[in-house]
Design an enzyme around this catalytic site. Structure first.
Site, PDB file in Angstrom:
ATOM      1  N   TYR A  80      75.143  32.289   7.331  1.00  0.00           N
ATOM      2  CA  TYR A  80      75.240  33.687   6.927  1.00  0.00           C
ATOM      3  C   TYR A  80      76.460  33.845   6.028  1.00  0.00           C
ATOM      4  O   TYR A  80      77.588  33.553   6.438  1.00  0.00           O
ATOM      5  CB  TYR A  80      75.338  34.622   8.131  1.00  0.00           C
ATOM      6  CG  TYR A  80      75.411  36.071   7.701  1.00  0.00           C
ATOM      7  CD1 TYR A  80      74.282  36.718   7.225  1.00  0.00           C
ATOM      8  CD2 TYR A  80      76.617  36.752   7.693  1.00  0.00           C
ATOM      9  CE1 TYR A  80      74.344  38.028   6.773  1.00  0.00           C
ATOM     10  CE2 TYR A  80      76.688  38.070   7.252  1.00  0.00           C
ATOM     11  CZ  TYR A  80      75.554  38.696   6.791  1.00  0.00           C
ATOM     12  OH  TYR A  80      75.618  39.980   6.326  1.00  0.00           O
ATOM     13  N   HIS A 119      73.412  39.803   3.059  1.00  0.00           N
ATOM     14  CA  HIS A 119      73.020  41.183   2.753  1.00  0.00           C
ATOM     15  C   HIS A 119      73.684  41.577   1.445  1.00  0.00           C
ATOM     16  O   HIS A 119      74.828  41.183   1.179  1.00  0.00           O
ATOM     17  CB  HIS A 119      73.515  42.144   3.847  1.00  0.00           C
ATOM     18  CG  HIS A 119      72.788  42.005   5.132  1.00  0.00           C
ATOM     19  ND1 HIS A 119      73.135  41.067   6.077  1.00  0.00           N
ATOM     20  CD2 HIS A 119      71.733  42.686   5.639  1.00  0.00           C
ATOM     21  CE1 HIS A 119      72.319  41.176   7.112  1.00  0.00           C
ATOM     22  NE2 HIS A 119      71.459  42.150   6.870  1.00  0.00           N
TER      23      HIS A 119
END
Length: 167
Positions: A80, A119
């Protein structure tokens, strides 16, 4: 430093993170991003210090990629990307590209890490294009993801890139 092609290349060195560099990362991220990340996010970066990298020009932190590994249902592990940022004066010299490439190269060496994920705000076309050059694709859109951070628009895309062949 001038390359043979005539293009100027910054003298950048890369370092993994430790406590001292972590404080510099906090300052860098405050200057670049509209979100204030909690201390736990930065402490998590130390756990994965070989994947979290800082880019230095003349001993000054000018860019960084901060990551963590997340175990997914079924045992899959994803990388991530928490932040990838470069100070404005040092952009367009390949610093972000080199940071991302170094981290992805290291991640591919671990057969347990199957994908990279991040994101990005839906209107951040520059970031979407940047990650697209590395094979990241929009896999989902989350309405209101950044609502608590009071960003406009509050929606986020999840960008994903497979790192291992699923054989």
């Amino acid at each position: 430093m001038l390359e043979a092609s005539g293009k100027y290349v910054l003298p950048i060195t890369f370092h993994s993170f430790n406590e001292k560099i972590l404080e510099q990362l906090k300052i860098l991220n405050c200057a670049i991003f509209p979100i204030k990340y909690p201390d736990k996010v930065y402490r998590d970066c130390l756990i994965f210090s070989d994947l979290t990298q800082g880019a230095f020009c003349n001993d000054v932190l000018v860019g960084a990629i901060a990551v963590r590994l997340e175990r997914q249902p079924g045992g899959k592990v994803q990388l991530y990307i928490i932040t990838l940022g470069v100070l404005a004066a040092y952009r367009n010299y390949g610093v972000g590209t080199r940071l991302l490439e170094r981290t992805l190269r290291k991640a591919v060496e671990d057969p347990n890490i199957e994908e990279a994920v991040l994101h990005v705000q839906t209107n951040n076309e520059e970031a979407i294009r940047f990650y697209g050059k590395f094979g990241f694709e929009v896999s989902q859109t989350i309405p209101g993801y950044y609502k608590k951070n009071r960003l406009d628009p509050p929606d986020a895309h999840i960008l994903t890139k497979a790192l291992q062949n699923s054989s």
